[in-house]
Write an enzyme that holds these catalytic residues in place. Structure first.
Site, PDB file in Angstrom:
ATOM      1  N   GLU A 105       9.645  -2.277   8.474  1.00 34.62           N
ATOM      2  CA  GLU A 105      10.126  -3.651   8.614  1.00 34.62           C
ATOM      3  C   GLU A 105       9.084  -4.703   8.225  1.00 34.62           C
ATOM      4  O   GLU A 105       7.911  -4.596   8.567  1.00 34.62           O
ATOM      5  CB  GLU A 105      10.543  -3.888  10.071  1.00 34.62           C
ATOM      6  CG  GLU A 105      11.021  -5.288  10.369  1.00 34.62           C
ATOM      7  CD  GLU A 105      11.331  -5.486  11.844  1.00 34.62           C
ATOM      8  OE1 GLU A 105      12.232  -6.270  12.152  1.00 34.62           O
ATOM      9  OE2 GLU A 105      10.673  -4.834  12.679  1.00 34.62           O
ATOM     10  N   ARG A 142       2.834  -3.762   9.869  1.00 33.74           N
ATOM     11  CA  ARG A 142       2.080  -2.504   9.977  1.00 33.74           C
ATOM     12  C   ARG A 142       2.012  -2.016  11.415  1.00 33.74           C
ATOM     13  O   ARG A 142       1.013  -1.448  11.858  1.00 33.74           O
ATOM     14  CB  ARG A 142       0.670  -2.646   9.415  1.00 33.74           C
ATOM     15  CG  ARG A 142       0.627  -3.024   7.959  1.00 33.74           C
ATOM     16  CD  ARG A 142      -0.791  -2.994   7.461  1.00 33.74           C
ATOM     17  NE  ARG A 142      -0.853  -3.571   6.118  1.00 33.74           N
ATOM     18  CZ  ARG A 142      -1.962  -3.903   5.504  1.00 33.74           C
ATOM     19  NH1 ARG A 142      -3.121  -3.727   6.108  1.00 33.74           N
ATOM     20  NH2 ARG A 142      -1.949  -4.411   4.292  1.00 33.74           N
ATOM     21  N   ASP A 171      -4.136  -0.353   9.826  1.00 38.98           N
ATOM     22  CA  ASP A 171      -2.712  -0.035   9.821  1.00 38.98           C
ATOM     23  C   ASP A 171      -2.408   0.820  11.039  1.00 38.98           C
ATOM     24  O   ASP A 171      -3.124   1.787  11.307  1.00 38.98           O
ATOM     25  CB  ASP A 171      -2.371   0.724   8.530  1.00 38.98           C
ATOM     26  CG  ASP A 171      -0.890   0.728   8.202  1.00 38.98           C
ATOM     27  OD1 ASP A 171      -0.081   0.683   9.138  1.00 38.98           O
ATOM     28  OD2 ASP A 171      -0.549   0.792   7.005  1.00 38.98           O
ATOM     29  N   ARG A 215       0.872   1.906  11.396  1.00 39.96           N
ATOM     30  CA  ARG A 215       2.134   2.550  11.056  1.00 39.96           C
ATOM     31  C   ARG A 215       1.906   4.046  10.862  1.00 39.96           C
ATOM     32  O   ARG A 215       2.186   4.604   9.801  1.00 39.96           O
ATOM     33  CB  ARG A 215       2.722   1.943   9.785  1.00 39.96           C
ATOM     34  CG  ARG A 215       3.175   0.520   9.918  1.00 39.96           C
ATOM     35  CD  ARG A 215       3.638   0.005   8.578  1.00 39.96           C
ATOM     36  NE  ARG A 215       2.553   0.075   7.595  1.00 39.96           N
ATOM     37  CZ  ARG A 215       2.727  -0.116   6.285  1.00 39.96           C
ATOM     38  NH1 ARG A 215       3.916  -0.360   5.809  1.00 39.96           N
ATOM     39  NH2 ARG A 215       1.700  -0.059   5.467  1.00 39.96           N
TER      40      ARG A 215
END
Length: 417
Positions: free
Chosen positions: A245, A290, A328, A330
């Site tokens: 997203e 992220r 990050d 993610r």
């Protein structure tokens, strides 16, 4: 119509085994009857067999509705006519406890699979819903008008609407499996989850007998172009994108990144693939910024634009790490689960430049053929900073990576007009 708010009750902090009536969960069992239902109800605490409650982060809105007197605490969902529009599975991956650890593969069919338990009074909620939709995007309409896409009445209408099957999926974590994915002990995972959520879920550290957790995070949505059953057939060409997203770009078209262009390019590729006789898939996960959050993302934008020398590609990742402490979050270890739920064994065309995603998918046993990058003409000028920084960091690209001089000279615009 308002609902009378219930009288205050004693707060219960569970630190011992549950009451009579909780059904066991055998993760990875071959049938729903053997596996058992996921029961995260708050209406009958003795029936609970998981940590947390249904609907993830939306449970907070449920609490507000109850507190405001708009929702009865005792309400149970009427599941009449809510069955999936398309049959998904079961597939062999469903009964392999190592393949799926972050969602309930039986979550879309609870009204059928656990009809007896529902009739006995158990408050069992679906964690997956499957429906049909028409997806209308200006980029798809533009591609249709320019001849890159054609209407066929099956995948794409004359008006430019893509006809899809879509599924919404809430997270359901089997903690032993999640810990194994991240290379830590289950005890350490439980402790960190408890501490980093401010002690929100005491059962993480007091109820080792409860192995399933419904975390308060966003879920994911999958969009399928073509026949969903073809996803499990390795002989049918599959075009896929796994997308995280980015509200600013995906919804509002912010040009500092390539998120929306990459997403819409992937949708165009999925439509073309489905029209060739294949199937297309976009898996969309709520991992804003992220997985750092939108506030952190906007702070990073300011730091990038205001730093000495301007917003340059050579400092792209450094600014994020300065603000967030990490480049990050993610982590893609759990991402392939949705692909295994869909029965995917081979992705013929992966529309992505992320090596983290590629490695996670391939590492989970799914074969990947060709990787498809975003065309240069779709990259916004201000997003060149992001793109060059990623290419230099080793992200997939068919061309040469920028050198140090090019990175330093790749600049985005300033904050001021």
């Amino acid at each position: 119509m308002s609902v009378e708010a219930p009288a205050p009750r004693h707060i219960r902090l569970t630190s011992h085994a549950g009451g009579y009536g909780a059904l066991p969960i055998q993760w990875g069992a071959a049938t729903p009857a053997e596996r058992g239902p996921v029961v995260g109800t708050t209406t009958q605490r003795s029936h609970r067999n998981v940590i947390g409650t249904h609907s993830g982060s939306y449970s907070v809105y449920r609490a507000l509705a109850v507190a405001a007197g708009a929702l009865s605490r005792q309400h149970k969902a009427d599941l009449t006519n809510t069955a999936p529009t398309d049959e998904i599975g079961p597939y062999p991956q469903w009964s392999d406890p190592g393949r799926i650890v972050s969602l309930d593969p039986w979550g879309a069919v609870v009204s059928q699979a656990f009809a007896a338990e529902l009739a006995a009074g158990y408050d069992i909620r679906p964690t997956i819903a499957v429906t049909k939709a028409h997806v209308v995007l200006p980029e798809v309409i533009d591609a249709l008008q320019k001849g890159r896409l054609r209407a066929d009445g099956r995948i794409l209408t004359e008006g430019g609407a893509a006809m899809v099957t879509k599924a919404a999926i809430e997270p359901v974590w089997w903690l032993p499996g999640v810990a194994d994915r991240f290379g830590c002990t289950e005890a350490d995972l439980r402790r960190v989850l408890f501490e980093e959520t401010g002690g929100m879920y005491p059962e993480l550290v007091t109820r080792s007998d409860l192995e399933v957790f419904l975390p308060p995070i966003g879920g994911q949505t999958v969009y399928i172009f073509g026949n969903p059953r073809d996803l499990a057939n390795p002989d049918v060409e599959l075009t896929a994108r796994v997308h995280d997203e980015c509200n600013g770009s995906d919804v509002f078209g912010s040009d500092i990144c390539t998120c929306r262009p990459y997403l819409t390019h992937a949708i165009e590729e999925c439509i073309q693939g489905a029209q060739r006789g294949g199937v297309g898939l976009v898996s969309y996960s709520r991992k804003e910024g992220r997985a750092l959050g939108e506030v952190t993302k906007f702070l990073v934008y300011n730091a990038r634009k205001r730093q000495a020398g301007g917003d340059t590609a050579d400092q792209y990742f450094a600014r994020t790490e300065c603000v967030a402490g990490v480049q990050d979050m993610r982590f893609q270890e759990l991402m392939p689960d949705v692909l295994h739920w869909l029965g995917v064994r081979r992705i013929h065309r992966l529309v992505s430049m992320s090596n983290m995603k590629y490695d996670a998918i391939a590492g989970s046993g799914i074969e990947i053929g060709r990787r498809v990058n975003i065309p240069d003409e779709l990259i916004p000028a201000d997003a060149r900073v992001e793109m060059n920084a990623k290419m230099a960091a080793g992200y997939f690209s068919p061309g040469p990576a920028p050198d140090a001089s090019e990175l330093k000279n790749t600049r985005g615009r300033r904050l001021e007009p």
